[in-house]
Design an enzyme around this catalytic site. Structure first.
Site, short mmCIF file in Angstrom:
data_model
loop_
_atom_site.label_atom_id
_atom_site.label_comp_id
_atom_site.label_asym_id
_atom_site.label_seq_id
_atom_site.Cartn_x
_atom_site.Cartn_y
_atom_site.Cartn_z
N HIS A 35 55.19 31.32 36.51
CA HIS A 35 52.82 30.74 37.33
C HIS A 35 53.13 30.12 36.33
O HIS A 35 53.78 29.45 34.99
CB HIS A 35 52.55 32.49 36.78
CG HIS A 35 52.02 33.80 37.79
ND1 HIS A 35 51.73 34.20 38.04
CD2 HIS A 35 53.64 34.30 38.31
CE1 HIS A 35 51.30 34.95 38.49
NE2 HIS A 35 51.96 34.91 38.61
N ASP A 69 46.98 36.57 45.19
CA ASP A 69 47.70 36.17 44.35
C ASP A 69 46.51 36.66 43.15
O ASP A 69 44.93 36.44 43.63
CB ASP A 69 47.87 34.50 44.34
CG ASP A 69 48.18 34.16 43.03
OD1 ASP A 69 49.17 34.75 41.90
OD2 ASP A 69 48.01 33.08 42.45
N HIS A 70 46.65 37.00 41.95
CA HIS A 70 46.72 37.76 41.02
C HIS A 70 45.15 38.43 41.48
O HIS A 70 44.15 38.61 41.43
CB HIS A 70 45.41 36.09 40.48
CG HIS A 70 47.19 35.88 39.61
ND1 HIS A 70 46.61 36.89 38.49
CD2 HIS A 70 47.53 34.31 39.70
CE1 HIS A 70 47.68 35.62 37.45
NE2 HIS A 70 48.31 34.21 38.91
#
Length: 292
Positions: A208, A82-83
């Protein structure tokens, strides 16, 4: 069972009109709490770890935990990066076995974002690893990233169409008014914008910043094409609040087997609710996933 690509989960969700919940993990207890509910409700799941998570516990150790839990719960798992912001970091973790990555170039100008995402897609697709990217920028705090309101901006539908065409990305996180963290006032979700994006983009869309968003807003976003819903802050708050209360009630307590379980049970209630809102209960079937 094993670690799978999210594309199999999201394609099924897109075809059947539900969303796969993506829950952020931090340690063995959070992984186990999430999976206990997903097993009970027969829900597909994406376990998401930020770069900060993989600094807290080494990626190799989290990956081994997820493989072991996949076997013990007899269900395939998608372990998601994630990210992440670096091709080199993603390359290392994909070579170690992960099959789902988000490359976040949303802070770059459009052309630089495309270039970075395309380089990740070209590498990951050689390893059956799905790639998520973000266009537009959410405000709020996520891991070490803090985006103020002035730096946040919403996704332009035509830019989204170009972005998907030029990068070949498997799923797209869109900015439609949500934010990382909790809200100080009721969020304003731009559903008209989401509908326009869905009309010109054929890959699964990702929401998100779904913590603290009213359930009816999340359901509406799913109706309009969102196939993956990210939840992080609500899980942490539930876990921490329950542990704090346990210590307030048991000031002499010191056994993590008790207070961690209390935190896990509080987290599980959030997970149950999100699965219900996403409509993913009983969607974990043989045709919804393909293991590696």
């Amino acid at each position: 069972m094993g670690i799978i690509s999210t594309k199999y989960l999201l394609q099924d969700a897109q075809a059947k009109g539900y969303a796969v919940p993506a829950f952020n993990i931090h340690n063995a207890e959070t992984i186990q709490a999430i999976l206990e509910v997903c097993y009970e409700m027969r829900s597909p799941v994406i376990l998401a770890g930020t770069p900060g998570t993989y600094k807290h516990i080494a990626f190799e150790e989290i990956f081994a935990l997820c493989e072991a839990y996949s076997a013990s719960f007899d269900m395939p798992l998608a372990l998601h990066l994630d990210h992440h912001e670096s091709l080199d970091d993603i390359r290392k973790k994909v070579n170690a076995g992960v099959r789902s990555a988000m490359i976040d170039g949303s802070h770059f100008p459009f052309d630089e974002n495309v270039k970075l995402v395309k380089s990740v897609v070209d590498f990951c697709h050689r390893h059956d690893c799905s790639v998520e990217a973000e266009l537009g920028r959410l405000g709020g705090v996520e891991d070490d990233m803090d985006v103020d309101e002035e730096s946040a901006f919403l996704t332009d539908p035509q830019d989204a169409r170009r972005f998907v065409e030029e990068t070949g990305v498997d799923s797209l996180a869109v900015a439609i008014g949500t934010a990382h963290g909790l809200y100080t006032k009721r969020p304003k979700i731009d559903f008209a914008r989401l509908e326009k994006i869905r009309a010109v983009v054929d890959v699964p869309l990702v929401l998100h910043g779904a913590s603290d968003v009213p359930d009816e807003f999340v359901r509406r976003a799913i109706e309009l094409g969102v196939c993956k819903v990210n939840v992080a802050t609500e899980l942490k708050i539930a876990f921490a609040a329950a542990v704090k209360k346990w210590f307030a009630d048991n000031p002499e307590g010191n056994d993590p087997r008790y207070y961690m379980r209390v935190g896990m049970e509080a987290m599980k209630e959030v997970v149950r609710n999100k699965i219900t809102v996403c409509g993913s209960m009983n969607k974990l079937t043989a045709d919804s996933v393909t293991t590696l």
